[in-house]
Design a protein around this motif. Sequence first.
Motif, PDB file in Angstrom:
ATOM      1  N   GLU A 114       0.969  -1.216  -0.058  1.00  9.54           N
ATOM      2  CA  GLU A 114      -0.001  -0.050   0.033  1.00  9.54           C
ATOM      3  C   GLU A 114       0.986   1.284   0.226  1.00  9.54           C
ATOM      4  OE1 GLU A 114      -4.006   1.743   2.076  1.00  9.54           O
ATOM      5  OE2 GLU A 114      -2.703   0.295   3.103  1.00  9.54           O
ATOM      6  N   LYS A 115       1.906   1.369   0.666  1.00  8.24           N
ATOM      7  CA  LYS A 115       2.635   2.433   0.955  1.00  8.24           C
ATOM      8  C   LYS A 115       3.619   2.653  -0.264  1.00  8.24           C
ATOM      9  CE  LYS A 115       1.835   2.566   5.954  1.00  8.24           C
ATOM     10  NZ  LYS A 115       2.432   2.530   7.192  1.00  8.24           N
ATOM     11  N   GLU A 116       4.289   1.492  -0.665  1.00  3.68           N
ATOM     12  CA  GLU A 116       5.558   1.482  -1.379  1.00  3.68           C
ATOM     13  C   GLU A 116       5.415   0.699  -2.601  1.00  3.68           C
ATOM     14  OE1 GLU A 116       9.418   0.872   1.157  1.00  3.68           O
ATOM     15  OE2 GLU A 116       7.757   0.458   2.552  1.00  3.68           O
ATOM     16  N   MET A 117       5.138  -0.558  -2.765  1.00  2.81           N
ATOM     17  CA  MET A 117       5.328  -1.549  -3.824  1.00  2.81           C
ATOM     18  C   MET A 117       4.319  -1.629  -4.570  1.00  2.81           C
ATOM     19  SD  MET A 117       8.682  -2.450  -3.185  1.00  2.81           S
ATOM     20  CE  MET A 117       9.056  -3.836  -3.900  1.00  2.81           C
ATOM     21  N   ASN A 118       3.676  -0.574  -5.129  1.00  2.00           N
ATOM     22  CA  ASN A 118       2.471  -0.423  -5.994  1.00  2.00           C
ATOM     23  C   ASN A 118       2.812   0.122  -7.409  1.00  2.00           C
ATOM     24  OD1 ASN A 118       1.534   2.445  -5.775  1.00  2.00           O
ATOM     25  ND2 ASN A 118       1.641   1.509  -3.582  1.00  2.00           N
ATOM     26  N   TRP A 119       1.826  -0.150  -8.336  1.00  5.22           N
ATOM     27  CA  TRP A 119       2.311   0.387  -9.783  1.00  5.22           C
ATOM     28  C   TRP A 119       1.868   1.960  -9.781  1.00  5.22           C
ATOM     29  CZ3 TRP A 119       5.000  -0.092 -13.691  1.00  5.22           C
ATOM     30  CH2 TRP A 119       4.599   0.445 -14.903  1.00  5.22           C
ATOM     31  N   GLU A 120       0.905   2.494  -8.951  1.00  2.15           N
ATOM     32  CA  GLU A 120       0.595   3.995  -8.946  1.00  2.15           C
ATOM     33  C   GLU A 120       2.039   4.769  -8.838  1.00  2.15           C
ATOM     34  OE1 GLU A 120      -3.286   1.799  -8.433  1.00  2.15           O
ATOM     35  OE2 GLU A 120      -1.210   1.451  -7.722  1.00  2.15           O
ATOM     36  N   LYS A 121       2.919   4.218  -7.779  1.00  2.00           N
ATOM     37  CA  LYS A 121       4.043   4.911  -7.287  1.00  2.00           C
ATOM     38  C   LYS A 121       4.987   4.578  -8.435  1.00  2.00           C
ATOM     39  CE  LYS A 121       3.656   5.411  -2.260  1.00  2.00           C
ATOM     40  NZ  LYS A 121       3.991   6.857  -2.566  1.00  2.00           N
ATOM     41  N   GLU A 122       5.044   3.480  -8.964  1.00  2.00           N
ATOM     42  CA  GLU A 122       6.175   2.967  -9.914  1.00  2.00           C
ATOM     43  C   GLU A 122       6.218   3.677 -11.563  1.00  2.00           C
ATOM     44  OE1 GLU A 122       9.957   0.650  -9.896  1.00  2.00           O
ATOM     45  OE2 GLU A 122       8.289   1.413  -8.291  1.00  2.00           O
ATOM     46  N   ALA A 123       4.864   3.939 -11.633  1.00  2.00           N
ATOM     47  CA  ALA A 123       4.307   4.452 -13.143  1.00  2.00           C
ATOM     48  C   ALA A 123       5.240   5.672 -13.249  1.00  2.00           C
ATOM     49  CB  ALA A 123       2.976   4.563 -13.165  1.00  2.00           C
ATOM     50  N   SER A 124       5.281   6.505 -12.290  1.00  2.00           N
ATOM     51  CA  SER A 124       6.014   7.904 -12.558  1.00  2.00           C
ATOM     52  C   SER A 124       7.509   7.582 -13.033  1.00  2.00           C
ATOM     53  CB  SER A 124       6.138   8.578 -11.275  1.00  2.00           C
ATOM     54  OG  SER A 124       6.744   7.938 -10.042  1.00  2.00           O
ATOM     55  N   LYS A 125       8.120   6.425 -12.637  1.00  2.00           N
ATOM     56  CA  LYS A 125       9.473   6.298 -13.092  1.00  2.00           C
ATOM     57  C   LYS A 125       9.506   5.969 -14.535  1.00  2.00           C
ATOM     58  CE  LYS A 125      10.921   4.151  -8.669  1.00  2.00           C
ATOM     59  NZ  LYS A 125      11.472   2.980  -7.939  1.00  2.00           N
ATOM     60  N   LEU A 126       8.353   5.320 -15.180  1.00  2.00           N
ATOM     61  CA  LEU A 126       8.421   5.019 -16.586  1.00  2.00           C
ATOM     62  C   LEU A 126       8.041   6.374 -17.496  1.00  2.00           C
ATOM     63  CD1 LEU A 126       7.898   2.826 -18.650  1.00  2.00           C
ATOM     64  CD2 LEU A 126       5.580   2.463 -18.105  1.00  2.00           C
ATOM     65  N   THR A 127       7.134   7.115 -16.952  1.00  2.00           N
ATOM     66  CA  THR A 127       6.990   8.352 -17.434  1.00  2.00           C
ATOM     67  C   THR A 127       8.299   9.147 -17.571  1.00  2.00           C
ATOM     68  OG1 THR A 127       5.973   9.516 -15.433  1.00  2.00           O
ATOM     69  CG2 THR A 127       4.594   8.328 -16.889  1.00  2.00           C
ATOM     70  N   GLU A 128       8.968   9.238 -16.492  1.00  2.00           N
ATOM     71  CA  GLU A 128      10.257   9.972 -16.442  1.00  2.00           C
ATOM     72  C   GLU A 128      11.402   9.280 -17.561  1.00  2.00           C
ATOM     73  OE1 GLU A 128      11.865   9.630 -12.690  1.00  2.00           O
ATOM     74  OE2 GLU A 128       9.940  10.701 -11.558  1.00  2.00           O
ATOM     75  N   ALA A 129      11.304   7.856 -17.653  1.00  2.00           N
ATOM     76  CA  ALA A 129      12.131   7.446 -18.529  1.00  2.00           C
ATOM     77  C   ALA A 129      11.662   7.875 -19.881  1.00  2.00           C
ATOM     78  CB  ALA A 129      11.803   5.891 -18.492  1.00  2.00           C
ATOM     79  N   TYR A 130      10.425   7.804 -20.174  1.00  2.00           N
ATOM     80  CA  TYR A 130       9.862   8.387 -21.417  1.00  2.00           C
ATOM     81  C   TYR A 130      10.299   9.909 -21.792  1.00  2.00           C
ATOM     82  CZ  TYR A 130       7.266   4.190 -22.702  1.00  2.00           C
ATOM     83  OH  TYR A 130       7.030   2.919 -23.125  1.00  2.00           O
ATOM     84  N   ALA A 131      10.108  10.715 -20.657  1.00  2.00           N
ATOM     85  CA  ALA A 131      10.443  12.045 -20.991  1.00  2.00           C
ATOM     86  C   ALA A 131      11.959  12.140 -21.189  1.00  2.00           C
ATOM     87  CB  ALA A 131      10.175  12.778 -19.619  1.00  2.00           C
ATOM     88  N   ALA A 132      12.657  11.468 -20.422  1.00  2.00           N
ATOM     89  CA  ALA A 132      14.195  11.506 -20.938  1.00  2.00           C
ATOM     90  C   ALA A 132      14.563  11.207 -21.987  1.00  2.00           C
ATOM     91  CB  ALA A 132      14.896  10.964 -19.784  1.00  2.00           C
ATOM     92  N   LEU A 133      13.905  10.102 -22.851  1.00  2.00           N
ATOM     93  CA  LEU A 133      14.157   9.609 -23.806  1.00  2.00           C
ATOM     94  C   LEU A 133      13.652  10.592 -25.222  1.00  2.00           C
ATOM     95  CD1 LEU A 133      14.941   7.060 -25.739  1.00  2.00           C
ATOM     96  CD2 LEU A 133      12.583   6.409 -25.957  1.00  2.00           C
ATOM     97  N   PHE A 134      12.634  11.470 -24.807  1.00  2.00           N
ATOM     98  CA  PHE A 134      12.222  12.262 -25.950  1.00  2.00           C
ATOM     99  C   PHE A 134      12.816  13.696 -25.907  1.00  2.00           C
ATOM    100  CE2 PHE A 134       9.447   8.824 -26.406  1.00  2.00           C
ATOM    101  CZ  PHE A 134       9.391   8.390 -27.436  1.00  2.00           C
ATOM    102  N   LEU A 135      13.573  14.125 -24.858  1.00  2.00           N
ATOM    103  CA  LEU A 135      14.022  15.159 -24.466  1.00  2.00           C
ATOM    104  C   LEU A 135      14.867  15.598 -25.743  1.00  2.00           C
ATOM    105  CD1 LEU A 135      14.564  15.709 -20.794  1.00  2.00           C
ATOM    106  CD2 LEU A 135      13.056  16.937 -21.971  1.00  2.00           C
TER     107      LEU A 135
END
Length: 214
Positions: A193-214
Amino acid sequence: IFIVRNNPLLSDCILTKGKNEPAKSSNKKLTLLFLGSINPQDGVDVLLQIIHHLVYVLARRNFICLIIGDGDYLDSAKHLSRELNLLEYVDFKGKITDREILKQYLASADIGIEPAPLNEANKYSTFIKVMEYMAAGKPVVAFDLVETRYSVARAALLVPPRDHEGFAHAIVKLLDTALLREKLGKAGSERIEKEMNWEKEASKLTEAYAALFL
């Protein structure tokens, strides 16, 4: 490098939030649950050997192990179960795709089992079944692999790789100790509930895509 973990979706989890276990009579069988693929690397053969040790060496018969899933090793696993005389203690449910039915099995289980053995693939793999167990507030028994140890934190009894007898004794410890099952289950549910869930993890994926397309 961006590391994006295979974490469960909070909205699709049971999330017991550490609710107390329902009282069970001493003669009621407890449920072990294996939920996942049944391929040679997944350790279902190991699990069956462990169950054989539980029944025929440790004389423990107050449990049933549900094995839910499909894969290349399913027929071989069923054959091994018959060879080891485990039909009374192992119930193969096959592949279940209905998520609500899977949630019912997760909710009613007492202990989540991850028998994946040590190898180069398993050592660093994230097993989603482990976090499904945790989200449902179930204690976990697993071999002490690098990634599994990180995933479970304080929510599991970890056994040295290849120690099948130790794995059986860890299961016995949980079968015999409701308070320990509750303690580990609560720790797992809170970690999801506090740490190991996709809602928290998804932000890392969007950061990866953002870095790729900068």
